[in-house]
Scaffold this active site. Structure first.
Site, short mmCIF file in Angstrom:
data_model
loop_
_atom_site.label_atom_id
_atom_site.label_comp_id
_atom_site.label_asym_id
_atom_site.label_seq_id
_atom_site.Cartn_x
_atom_site.Cartn_y
_atom_site.Cartn_z
N GLY A 47 -66.90 46.65 -51.55
CA GLY A 47 -67.05 47.28 -50.23
C GLY A 47 -67.09 48.79 -50.33
O GLY A 47 -67.87 49.46 -49.64
N ARG A 107 -58.30 44.32 -64.02
CA ARG A 107 -57.92 45.46 -63.17
C ARG A 107 -56.66 46.16 -63.68
O ARG A 107 -56.52 47.37 -63.53
CB ARG A 107 -57.72 44.99 -61.74
N LYS A 144 -78.14 39.46 -46.38
CA LYS A 144 -78.46 39.87 -45.01
C LYS A 144 -78.91 41.32 -44.86
O LYS A 144 -78.29 42.22 -45.41
CB LYS A 144 -77.23 39.65 -44.13
N GLY A 195 -70.15 43.59 -55.10
CA GLY A 195 -69.38 42.58 -55.82
C GLY A 195 -70.25 41.53 -56.47
O GLY A 195 -70.08 41.22 -57.66
#
Ligand code: ADP
Ligand code: MG
Length: 394
Positions: free
Chosen positions: A374, A35, A198, A351
């Site tokens: 996200g 990063r 999910k 992710g």
């Protein structure tokens, strides 16, 4: 289109830039500096254009209080090595104080300074205007280059733009370009692959992409809610009972729109959720009791890889199986391979999906792998990201 650092005058400007320096750490040492490296092009560009640069980021979860386990000091050191020029670290338990203000005011073009972890302040995650202004008062221009937190309205990601002109850095520019084009201006056929554990996590993504895609391929744990809703037994596979009706509604909606929504015709099953379980294959119409669907099966792999091979654009979010267990990695690997080998524009968001692509070595073959888990999900849901919405339009 949002303005970027290329669209503004940087000479002799003091720029405050939100980066994503939320790097993995172990015992005070950075274990992966990807990063930090990713942030270099924007920082270098601003310096070359004659700006002085104040960097800010969060690291971990200090919960709104100073906590030196989460200090950004090691990042300043690493950044200094990577940039090949001094980086002044501005330690402060309150992130901004008189000492920090003095340091910022003394910066000359080409100077770089890093503030302490913005989450030392409880106001940060509340998007408190007072803290936003404290940050803004250090500089003349705000640059957001942290895509991973762009879906959060925090002081350092969005609120600060109420007090300063705001533009994006190269990382956010790239994310918006690739994710945006894939979803809003896709080469057709546009195939969306959706998996993960999910249904409830992915409802928004499925609903948004039904409006845009030509084909939707469903896999992962959430496929079994669809399979059960279609009237089949699913053994001990993951199932969200309260989403059965929704699964059928989504299929009906897709059909009404002429979107092909495919669910797995077969699976690889395990007798328990463990890496060393017994395995067998079964068609979706004949799943035995007591067994759990943990990956898509060979017939499904064939159908899905064929759809990918014919695609103009592929957007993928969510693994096809429990790829963390080698016995159940084939579906996820096959999808990644088919994408990497196709001539389509290929974009990966999420992710775990990004981790799977890297683990299987298909990183090079993808057009774009989003860095924001996200944030990329919310983008695929069609939501406006506060850290992007606050930037100036071109
Ligand atoms: P992403 O982070 O890419 O958005 P998710 O977090 O939604 O993906 O889902 C990833 C997780 O889903 C993985 O940990 C994987 O093990 C799990 N998963 C995939 N298929 C199954 C399955 N059939 N049963 C249980 N878990 C599954
Ligand atoms: Mg995940």
């Amino acid at each position: 289109m949002k303005k970027t650092v290329r669209d503004v005058e940087l000479k002799e400007k003091r720029v405050i830039c939100r980066c994503d320096f939320n790097v993995p750490m172990k015992e005070g040492a950075i274990t992966d500096d990807t990063r930090i490296r990713a942030a270099l092009p924007t920082i270098q560009y601003m310096l070359e254009e004659g700006a002085s640069v104040i960097l800010m980021s969060h690291l971990g979860r200090p919960k709104g209080k100073p906590n030196h386990d989460f200090t950004l000091e090691p990042v300043a050191k690493r950044l200094e090595e990577l940039l090949g020029r001094p980086v002044q670290f501005a330690p402060s338990d309150t992130v901004v104080d008189d000492g920090v203000r003095e340091k910022a005011a003394a910066l000359r073009p080409g100077d770089v300074m890093l503030l302490e972890n913005v989450r030392y302040r409880a106001e940060e995650e509340k998007n408190d205007p007072g803290f936003s202004k404290e940050l803004a008062d250090l500089a003349d221009l705000f640059v957001n280059d942290a895509f991973g937190t762009a879906h959060r309205a925090h002081s350092s990601t969005a609120g600060i733009a109420d007090f300063l002109p705001a533009v994006s850095g190269f990382l956010i520019e790239k994310e918006l370009q690739f994710l945006g084009e894939a979803v809003d201006d896709p080469k057709r056929p546009f195939v969306a692959i959706l998996g993960g554990s999910k249904v409830s996590d992915k409802i928004g993504v499925i609903e948004n992409l039904i409006e845009k895609a030509d084909t939707i391929l469903i896999g992962g744990g959430m496929a079994y809610t669809f399979i059960k809703a279609a009237g089949c037994g699913i053994g001990t596979s993951l199932c969200e009972e309260d989403k059965l009706e929704l699964a059928n509604e989504l299929r009906a909606k897709a059909e009404a729109k002429g979107v092909k929504l495919l669910i797995p015709s077969d699976s690889k099953l395990g007798d328990k959720f463990a890496a060393d379980c017994e395995t067998q294959f079964a068609d979706s119409t004949a799943m035995p009791d007591g067994w759990m669907g943990m990956d898509i099966g060979p017939k499904t792999i064939e159908a899905y890889t064929k759809a990918i091979a014919e695609a103009g654009t592929v957007v993928w979010n969510g693994p096809m199986g429990v790829f963390e267990f080698p016995a159940f990695e084939d579906g996820t690997k096959a999808v990644a391979k088919a994408m990497a080998e196709s001539g389509a524009v290929t974009v990966v968001g999420g992710g775990d999906s990004a981790a799977a692509v890297k683990q299987f070595g298909f990183e090079e073959g993808m057009t774009h792998i989003s860095t924001g888990g996200g944030a990329s999900l919310e983008f695929l849901e069609g939501k406006v990201l506060p850290g992007v919405a606050c930037l100036q339009d071109k």
